[in-house]
Motif scaffolding. Sequence first.
Motif, PDB file in Angstrom:
ATOM      1  N   GLU A  62       0.838  -1.210   0.000  1.00  0.00           N
ATOM      2  CA  GLU A  62       0.000   0.000   0.000  1.00  0.00           C
ATOM      3  C   GLU A  62       0.869   1.255   0.000  1.00  0.00           C
ATOM      4  N   ALA A 120       2.489   1.587  -3.416  1.00  0.00           N
ATOM      5  CA  ALA A 120       1.508   2.029  -4.411  1.00  0.00           C
ATOM      6  C   ALA A 120       1.222   3.524  -4.276  1.00  0.00           C
ATOM      7  N   LEU A 121       1.151   4.013  -3.042  1.00  0.00           N
ATOM      8  CA  LEU A 121       0.953   5.452  -2.843  1.00  0.00           C
ATOM      9  C   LEU A 121       2.161   6.242  -3.326  1.00  0.00           C
ATOM     10  N   ALA A 178       2.156   6.436  -6.944  1.00  0.00           N
ATOM     11  CA  ALA A 178       0.921   7.085  -7.400  1.00  0.00           C
ATOM     12  C   ALA A 178       0.150   6.198  -8.375  1.00  0.00           C
ATOM     13  N   LEU A 179      -0.017   4.931  -8.000  1.00  0.00           N
ATOM     14  CA  LEU A 179      -0.763   3.989  -8.836  1.00  0.00           C
ATOM     15  C   LEU A 179      -2.253   4.133  -8.590  1.00  0.00           C
ATOM     16  N   GLU A 180      -3.037   3.965  -9.636  1.00  0.00           N
ATOM     17  CA  GLU A 180      -4.493   3.976  -9.512  1.00  0.00           C
ATOM     18  C   GLU A 180      -4.956   2.665  -8.889  1.00  0.00           C
ATOM     19  N   GLN A 181      -6.233   2.588  -8.560  1.00  0.00           N
ATOM     20  CA  GLN A 181      -6.767   1.483  -7.777  1.00  0.00           C
ATOM     21  C   GLN A 181      -6.537   0.075  -8.352  1.00  0.00           C
ATOM     22  N   MET A 240      -4.284  -1.127 -10.362  1.00  0.00           N
ATOM     23  CA  MET A 240      -2.858  -1.457 -10.356  1.00  0.00           C
ATOM     24  C   MET A 240      -2.328  -1.550  -8.929  1.00  0.00           C
ATOM     25  N   ALA A 241      -2.818  -0.698  -8.049  1.00  0.00           N
ATOM     26  CA  ALA A 241      -2.396  -0.739  -6.649  1.00  0.00           C
ATOM     27  C   ALA A 241      -2.806  -2.067  -6.006  1.00  0.00           C
ATOM     28  N   THR A 242      -4.011  -2.517  -6.287  1.00  0.00           N
ATOM     29  CA  THR A 242      -4.478  -3.786  -5.739  1.00  0.00           C
ATOM     30  C   THR A 242      -3.634  -4.948  -6.262  1.00  0.00           C
TER      31      THR A 242
END
Length: 76
Positions: A25, A28-29, A32-35, A37-39
């Motif tokens: 997490e 990913a922050l 600056a990944l979108e949802q 890709m972050a998941t």
Amino acid sequence: MRRKFFGKELLWGMPIAVGMAFIGEALALWLALEQPMATGLIAALAYLGPRGSEVLFMVRGEGGEGLKEERGCASG
């Protein structure tokens, strides 16, 4: 040797997976990944765990030489 699905190993594996999810997490922050890709990043890191992530970064950073040394192969 085959492990049971619900065994004492699960007690060690679950906290590690949760810890890797927190690391994923944060990464990913930072990236600056979108949802979606972050998941995916979080799921991949939780699946790999600390040892798998270490090997992945070692191979990526050393152009594959780190994995050869770990396996005991002679480098050319």
